[in-house]
Design an enzyme around this catalytic site. Structure first.
Site, PDB file in Angstrom:
ATOM      1  N   TYR A   1     -28.764 -13.203  18.956  1.00 19.02           N
ATOM      2  CA  TYR A   1     -29.664 -12.410  18.108  1.00 19.02           C
ATOM      3  C   TYR A   1     -31.102 -12.528  18.557  1.00 19.02           C
ATOM      4  O   TYR A   1     -31.507 -13.533  19.126  1.00 19.02           O
ATOM      5  CB  TYR A   1     -29.552 -12.874  16.649  1.00 19.02           C
ATOM      6  CG  TYR A   1     -28.261 -12.488  15.971  1.00 19.02           C
ATOM      7  CD1 TYR A   1     -27.315 -11.684  16.584  1.00 19.02           C
ATOM      8  CD2 TYR A   1     -27.966 -12.956  14.688  1.00 19.02           C
ATOM      9  CE1 TYR A   1     -26.134 -11.343  15.952  1.00 19.02           C
ATOM     10  CE2 TYR A   1     -26.787 -12.618  14.044  1.00 19.02           C
ATOM     11  CZ  TYR A   1     -25.874 -11.817  14.686  1.00 19.02           C
ATOM     12  OH  TYR A   1     -24.698 -11.482  14.059  1.00 19.02           O
TER      13      TYR A   1
ATOM     14  N   GLY B   1     -25.032   0.827   7.787  1.00 16.08           N
ATOM     15  CA  GLY B   1     -25.952   1.547   6.900  1.00 16.08           C
ATOM     16  C   GLY B   1     -25.498   2.958   6.595  1.00 16.08           C
ATOM     17  O   GLY B   1     -26.060   3.629   5.711  1.00 16.08           O
TER      18      GLY B   1
ATOM     19  N   LYS C   1     -27.700   7.533   3.898  1.00 15.99           N
ATOM     20  CA  LYS C   1     -29.026   7.916   4.400  1.00 15.99           C
ATOM     21  C   LYS C   1     -28.968   8.770   5.665  1.00 15.99           C
ATOM     22  O   LYS C   1     -29.905   9.516   5.957  1.00 15.99           O
ATOM     23  CB  LYS C   1     -29.878   6.676   4.646  1.00 15.99           C
ATOM     24  CG  LYS C   1     -29.362   5.724   5.715  1.00 15.99           C
ATOM     25  CD  LYS C   1     -30.255   4.482   5.763  1.00 15.99           C
ATOM     26  CE  LYS C   1     -29.729   3.441   6.740  1.00 15.99           C
ATOM     27  NZ  LYS C   1     -30.566   2.212   6.711  1.00 15.99           N
TER      28      LYS C   1
END
Length: 412
Positions: A108, A298, A303
């Protein structure tokens, strides 16, 4: 037989003529209003969402001694989409809301890049200094086989899950995180070939020799004996992998894996439900599921359905072209539209429906949620704590109807 309908008494003022000089002098009539079962359920659901907040639940992870919150804080945006300050704010809010498990990885932030690798750990480390370490379950991951990410190792060679790679990974993770031990060390993806990150079918031509399961477990045992790692787990793993790890540990007297971190959502169910549910069952291998991408990158928030691209230009799937492309296909989009309609029908937001679904699955130990702002994180946590638990049969029936039509559209 008692009626399933509920009756309310309502009081209505009777106003005669133009006399409106106060309710005290008015006569009242009483009438009865009867609500149908569906209306009653909607009323109760709205009431629960508006005025009650459930307590965070905690569950034992596999056959370990780790008692983790039903929500795990994901951190892969820290150092790429989020600054150190923003990361600290979200971590602190998560702890305040009862989350006690934080998940990171040596790879990460995501997308993986040499320039940013390790920044997530550094952000967690600077925050961790002000916390009680023993109150937090810190999980991280060692990379699996990779020819493209050789920059992560000092040797610059292909990443493998062998003793040397595991040891170097853990030593560097401990240093970056500023801690003496890791609560849960996971293999981010297998050393052997498996279909990953959107690939659905096993390609037999891609089989390759891999590090033996026993060798991997012996390396983990050394670190556990040194007190640097408490428990081990896997990620992006298959039924074959889980069973081999568990069986090898039993035969060789080596540490057993206690967790599996795989993707699971309304859009990605089959890969886990077909057989991993049985394999990981407490009465079988007893491996706890840490479900990642519960919102499908997401997309299940709805969205990405908007036509105004400017509104989502900084959203992950648009910010990084090609990333999680599987969630942007036409079938995945159509399925998402249908799930958004189910949410609307039952007075839920798309986020509440998606996260509530994963929350209620009996085989999920904890759901990993990520966010890029405290506001977004609050919405996600509230979806767990402020919605009907478990979802009604009507909600689940509508979810199943969409699932029967689309199955796992992200893999088509």
């Amino acid at each position: 037989m008692a009626s399933s309908y509920v009756t309310f008494s309502t009081v209505t003022p009777v106003v005669s003529g133009s006399d409106t000089r106060g309710l005290a002098r008015l006569a009242f009539t009483r009438r009865r209003v009867t609500l149908s079962p569906n209306a009653r359920r909607r009323l109760l659901r709205i009431s629960a969402k508006a005025s009650t907040k459930n307590a965070m639940e905690y569950r034992k992870l596999g056959d370990s001694d780790l008692n983790i919150s039903e929500v795990t804080m994901g951190t892969m945006t820290f150092g790429e989409q989020n600054t150190e300050k923003e990361s600290h704010e979200m971590l602190s809010y998560a702890i305040e809301e009862g989350i006690n498990c934080i998940d990171t990885a040596e790879a990460y932030p995501i997308p993986m890049k040499k320039e940013t690798q390790g920044k997530t750990d550094l952000y967690i480390s600077s925050w961790l200094k002000s916390q009680q370490r023993d109150k937090i379950v810190l999980a991280t991951k060692v990379c699996g086989y990779s020819e493209r990410s050789s920059y992560i190792r000092d040797s610059g060679e292909v990443l493998r899950v062998d003793a040397a790679n595991i040891k170097e990974s853990v030593e560097k993770s401990l240093k970056r995180l500023g801690t003496d031990y890791i609560d849960l060390l996971q293999i981010h993806w297998p050393d052997r070939y498996v279909p990953l990150f959107g690939d659905f079918y096993y390609d037999t031509s891609k089989w390759r020799p891999s590090v033996p399961f026993a060798e991997q477990l012996r390396a983990f045992k050394d670190l556990i004996d040194e007190g640097k790692v408490r428990y081990i787990g896997v990620s992006n793993e298959t039924s074959y992998g889980v069973m081999e790890f568990v069986n090898t540990a039993k035969l060789e007297g080596l540490p057993k894996i206690v967790s599996i971190q795989n993707g699971y959502s309304l859009l990605v169910r089959c890969r886990y439900e077909v057989d991993l549910v049985e394999v990981c069952h407490p009465k079988n291998c007893n491996v706890g599921l840490l479900a990642y991408s519960p919102l499908g990158g997401g997309s299940l928030s709805g969205k990405y359905l908007v036509t105004d691209q400017e509104a989502t230009k900084n959203a992950r799937l648009n910010l990084f072209p090609g990333y999680m492309e599987r969630y942007k296909g036409s079938l995945a989009k159509e399925a998402t539209i249908q799930y958004v309609e189910v949410a609307k029908k039952h007075g839920l937001t798309p986020v509440e429906l998606a996260l509530g679904f994963v929350r209620d699955r009996p085989f999920v130990t904890s759901t990993i949620i990520g966010a890029t702002s405290v506001e977004q994180l609050k919405e996600d946590i509230d979806a767990f704590l402020m919605t009907e638990r478990p979802f009604s049969q009507e909600v689940m029936a509508d979810i199943d109807n969409v699932f029967k039509r689309f199955k796992d559209p992200s893999f088509v």
